[in-house]
Scaffold this active site. Sequence first.
Site, PDB file in Angstrom:
ATOM      1  N   HIS A  66      45.993  36.473  36.857  1.00 37.90           N
ATOM      2  CA  HIS A  66      44.768  37.026  36.282  1.00 37.90           C
ATOM      3  C   HIS A  66      43.866  35.862  35.905  1.00 37.90           C
ATOM      4  O   HIS A  66      44.358  34.834  35.419  1.00 37.90           O
ATOM      5  CB  HIS A  66      45.067  37.841  35.025  1.00 37.90           C
ATOM      6  CG  HIS A  66      43.828  38.091  34.206  1.00 37.90           C
ATOM      7  ND1 HIS A  66      42.944  39.088  34.520  1.00 37.90           N
ATOM      8  CD2 HIS A  66      43.294  37.419  33.153  1.00 37.90           C
ATOM      9  CE1 HIS A  66      41.921  39.037  33.678  1.00 37.90           C
ATOM     10  NE2 HIS A  66      42.110  38.032  32.841  1.00 37.90           N
TER      11      HIS A  66
ATOM     12  N   ARG B 229      45.221  33.499  45.915  1.00 38.53           N
ATOM     13  CA  ARG B 229      45.564  34.857  46.367  1.00 38.53           C
ATOM     14  C   ARG B 229      45.501  34.986  47.896  1.00 38.53           C
ATOM     15  O   ARG B 229      46.140  35.860  48.469  1.00 38.53           O
ATOM     16  CB  ARG B 229      44.641  35.874  45.699  1.00 38.53           C
ATOM     17  CG  ARG B 229      44.940  36.094  44.214  1.00 38.53           C
ATOM     18  CD  ARG B 229      43.776  36.792  43.552  1.00 38.53           C
ATOM     19  NE  ARG B 229      44.030  37.216  42.184  1.00 38.53           N
ATOM     20  CZ  ARG B 229      43.068  37.649  41.380  1.00 38.53           C
ATOM     21  NH1 ARG B 229      41.809  37.693  41.806  1.00 38.53           N
ATOM     22  NH2 ARG B 229      43.352  38.031  40.149  1.00 38.53           N
TER      23      ARG B 229
ATOM     24  N   ASN C 201      48.839  40.337  42.804  1.00 43.22           N
ATOM     25  CA  ASN C 201      47.928  39.251  43.177  1.00 43.22           C
ATOM     26  C   ASN C 201      48.174  37.958  42.395  1.00 43.22           C
ATOM     27  O   ASN C 201      47.299  37.114  42.294  1.00 43.22           O
ATOM     28  CB  ASN C 201      46.471  39.720  43.091  1.00 43.22           C
ATOM     29  CG  ASN C 201      46.076  40.218  41.723  1.00 43.22           C
ATOM     30  OD1 ASN C 201      46.830  40.052  40.761  1.00 43.22           O
ATOM     31  ND2 ASN C 201      44.903  40.825  41.611  1.00 43.22           N
TER      32      ASN C 201
ATOM     33  N   THR D 104      40.114  39.854  43.949  1.00 43.66           N
ATOM     34  CA  THR D 104      41.188  40.681  43.391  1.00 43.66           C
ATOM     35  C   THR D 104      42.231  41.068  44.443  1.00 43.66           C
ATOM     36  O   THR D 104      43.421  41.072  44.169  1.00 43.66           O
ATOM     37  CB  THR D 104      40.579  41.955  42.768  1.00 43.66           C
ATOM     38  OG1 THR D 104      39.529  41.574  41.891  1.00 43.66           O
ATOM     39  CG2 THR D 104      41.609  42.740  41.999  1.00 43.66           C
TER      40      THR D 104
ATOM     41  N   LYS E   9      51.168  36.091  36.649  1.00 44.76           N
ATOM     42  CA  LYS E   9      51.779  37.412  36.489  1.00 44.76           C
ATOM     43  C   LYS E   9      53.257  37.359  36.892  1.00 44.76           C
ATOM     44  O   LYS E   9      53.709  36.370  37.496  1.00 44.76           O
ATOM     45  CB  LYS E   9      50.993  38.414  37.349  1.00 44.76           C
ATOM     46  CG  LYS E   9      49.522  38.572  36.906  1.00 44.76           C
ATOM     47  CD  LYS E   9      48.774  39.587  37.779  1.00 44.76           C
ATOM     48  CE  LYS E   9      47.346  39.793  37.297  1.00 44.76           C
ATOM     49  NZ  LYS E   9      46.590  40.766  38.127  1.00 44.76           N
TER      50      LYS E   9
ATOM     51  N   ARG F 287      37.790  31.236  39.214  1.00 46.46           N
ATOM     52  CA  ARG F 287      37.679  32.409  40.104  1.00 46.46           C
ATOM     53  C   ARG F 287      37.591  31.964  41.567  1.00 46.46           C
ATOM     54  O   ARG F 287      38.158  32.597  42.446  1.00 46.46           O
ATOM     55  CB  ARG F 287      36.452  33.256  39.742  1.00 46.46           C
ATOM     56  CG  ARG F 287      36.541  33.924  38.375  1.00 46.46           C
ATOM     57  CD  ARG F 287      37.496  35.086  38.334  1.00 46.46           C
ATOM     58  NE  ARG F 287      36.939  36.298  38.856  1.00 46.46           N
ATOM     59  CZ  ARG F 287      37.371  37.523  38.543  1.00 46.46           C
ATOM     60  NH1 ARG F 287      38.373  37.686  37.695  1.00 46.46           N
ATOM     61  NH2 ARG F 287      36.824  38.572  39.070  1.00 46.46           N
TER      62      ARG F 287
ATOM     63  N   TYR G  87      43.209  44.669  29.082  1.00 47.46           N
ATOM     64  CA  TYR G  87      42.325  45.227  30.107  1.00 47.46           C
ATOM     65  C   TYR G  87      41.177  46.047  29.521  1.00 47.46           C
ATOM     66  O   TYR G  87      40.199  46.292  30.214  1.00 47.46           O
ATOM     67  CB  TYR G  87      43.137  46.037  31.126  1.00 47.46           C
ATOM     68  CG  TYR G  87      43.834  45.124  32.120  1.00 47.46           C
ATOM     69  CD1 TYR G  87      43.113  44.449  33.107  1.00 47.46           C
ATOM     70  CD2 TYR G  87      45.205  44.889  32.038  1.00 47.46           C
ATOM     71  CE1 TYR G  87      43.743  43.577  33.992  1.00 47.46           C
ATOM     72  CE2 TYR G  87      45.841  44.025  32.921  1.00 47.46           C
ATOM     73  CZ  TYR G  87      45.106  43.373  33.903  1.00 47.46           C
ATOM     74  OH  TYR G  87      45.716  42.500  34.770  1.00 47.46           O
TER      75      TYR G  87
ATOM     76  N   GLU H  47      39.313  37.192  25.815  1.00 50.35           N
ATOM     77  CA  GLU H  47      40.706  37.164  26.280  1.00 50.35           C
ATOM     78  C   GLU H  47      41.483  36.003  25.662  1.00 50.35           C
ATOM     79  O   GLU H  47      42.656  36.155  25.319  1.00 50.35           O
ATOM     80  CB  GLU H  47      40.740  37.067  27.814  1.00 50.35           C
ATOM     81  CG  GLU H  47      40.258  38.365  28.460  1.00 50.35           C
ATOM     82  CD  GLU H  47      40.272  38.341  29.975  1.00 50.35           C
ATOM     83  OE1 GLU H  47      40.008  39.402  30.575  1.00 50.35           O
ATOM     84  OE2 GLU H  47      40.528  37.287  30.571  1.00 50.35           O
TER      85      GLU H  47
HETATM   86  P1  GDP Z   1      40.399  40.833  38.670  1.00 48.70           P
HETATM   87  O1  GDP Z   1      39.574  40.328  37.534  1.00 48.70           O
HETATM   88  O2  GDP Z   1      40.165  40.080  39.953  1.00 48.70           O
HETATM   89  O3  GDP Z   1      41.879  40.937  38.368  1.00 48.70           O
HETATM   90  O4  GDP Z   1      39.919  42.309  38.964  1.00 48.70           O
HETATM   91  P2  GDP Z   1      39.345  43.441  37.971  1.00 48.70           P
HETATM   92  O5  GDP Z   1      39.153  42.894  36.593  1.00 48.70           O
HETATM   93  O6  GDP Z   1      38.193  44.080  38.651  1.00 48.70           O
HETATM   94  O7  GDP Z   1      40.523  44.487  37.980  1.00 48.70           O
HETATM   95  C1  GDP Z   1      41.664  44.308  37.189  1.00 48.70           C
HETATM   96  C2  GDP Z   1      42.847  44.885  37.931  1.00 48.70           C
HETATM   97  O8  GDP Z   1      42.600  46.269  38.255  1.00 48.70           O
HETATM   98  C3  GDP Z   1      43.153  44.206  39.273  1.00 48.70           C
HETATM   99  O9  GDP Z   1      43.972  43.051  39.167  1.00 48.70           O
HETATM  100  C4  GDP Z   1      43.810  45.336  40.055  1.00 48.70           C
HETATM  101  O10 GDP Z   1      45.186  45.415  39.720  1.00 48.70           O
HETATM  102  C5  GDP Z   1      43.127  46.583  39.522  1.00 48.70           C
HETATM  103  N1  GDP Z   1      42.036  46.985  40.418  1.00 48.70           N
HETATM  104  C6  GDP Z   1      40.748  46.584  40.355  1.00 48.70           C
HETATM  105  N2  GDP Z   1      40.016  47.142  41.331  1.00 48.70           N
HETATM  106  C7  GDP Z   1      40.878  47.916  42.047  1.00 48.70           C
HETATM  107  C8  GDP Z   1      40.718  48.760  43.203  1.00 48.70           C
HETATM  108  O11 GDP Z   1      39.643  48.887  43.808  1.00 48.70           O
HETATM  109  N3  GDP Z   1      41.834  49.422  43.645  1.00 48.70           N
HETATM  110  C9  GDP Z   1      43.052  49.277  43.029  1.00 48.70           C
HETATM  111  N4  GDP Z   1      44.091  49.951  43.526  1.00 48.70           N
HETATM  112  N5  GDP Z   1      43.235  48.503  41.932  1.00 48.70           N
HETATM  113  C10 GDP Z   1      42.161  47.824  41.453  1.00 48.70           C
HETATM  114 MG    MG Z   2      38.993  41.117  35.681  1.00 48.48          MG
END
Ligand code: GDP
Ligand code: MG
Length: 202
Positions: A160, A137, A157, A126, A15, A120, A55, A171
């Site tokens: 992705h 991270r 973070n 995340t 990112k 992962r 997303y 994706e």
């Molecule tokens: P990732 O796959 O680890 O990036 O997480 P997800 O696919 O669940 O979420 C995508 C993105 O949404 C994350 O990188 C965060 O920016 C945001 N996000 C997800 N869960 C949360 C949360 O509980 N709080 C906040 N503020 N943002 C979130």
């Molecule tokens: Mg995700």
Amino acid sequence: MKNHPKYERTLVIIKPDGIQRSLIGEIFKRYEQIGLKLVGVKMMIPTAELIEQHYTLDPEWRVKTGLKTIKGYVDKGQTPPHTDPLKITGIILKNLVEYMTKGPVIAMVWQGAHAVEIVRKVTGGTEPLSSPVGTIRGDYVLDSYRMSDTDNRAVRNLVHASGSVKEAQDEIAHWFKKEEVFDYTVSAEQMLYDVNLDGILG
Ligand code: GDP
Ligand code: MG
């Protein structure tokens, strides 16, 4: 044989903050050293449309992420900003689009046994604050939901990484054309995957 675990592929994006923090080499190194093979890579400044589509490739993402976020607030004894999961994801998505279009990113496809799960594991969870030391991270950034929510922005973070094999397939197709992803062999694969290790003593 293409269903052998060694053919699994996953998408990783460095990112804008990963690039600004001079972590490109370090991030590549983590995935390369564990034994994964880089089969596609490109730099770009993404459009808002590319990110919003990324997303929402999973039609359930809005609901799932909204519910997960509400649960996160409740588990910490806090009140969520909305009770409607879709309102919450609306805010998250708007902040993600702003974050991901702020500068160049590097999209990559990594291949190898259990690529999705391995990436992962190496990447961490995340939220950087709760990601274990030893993960990307957990080691290279200190952001938290508390801080990003306070400042009404996306959590920074660094990378992705696809969350499941199905997500990875969707994706990769979203970010890469077929001819931008390569089938080739590296010699290290003999040590990782050869059943009899015939090659060592000639
Ligand atoms: P990732 O796959 O680890 O990036 O997480 P997800 O696919 O669940 O979420 C995508 C993105 O949404 C994350 O990188 C965060 O920016 C945001 N996000 C997800 N869960 C949360 C949360 O509980 N709080 C906040 N503020 N943002 C979130
Ligand atoms: Mg995700």
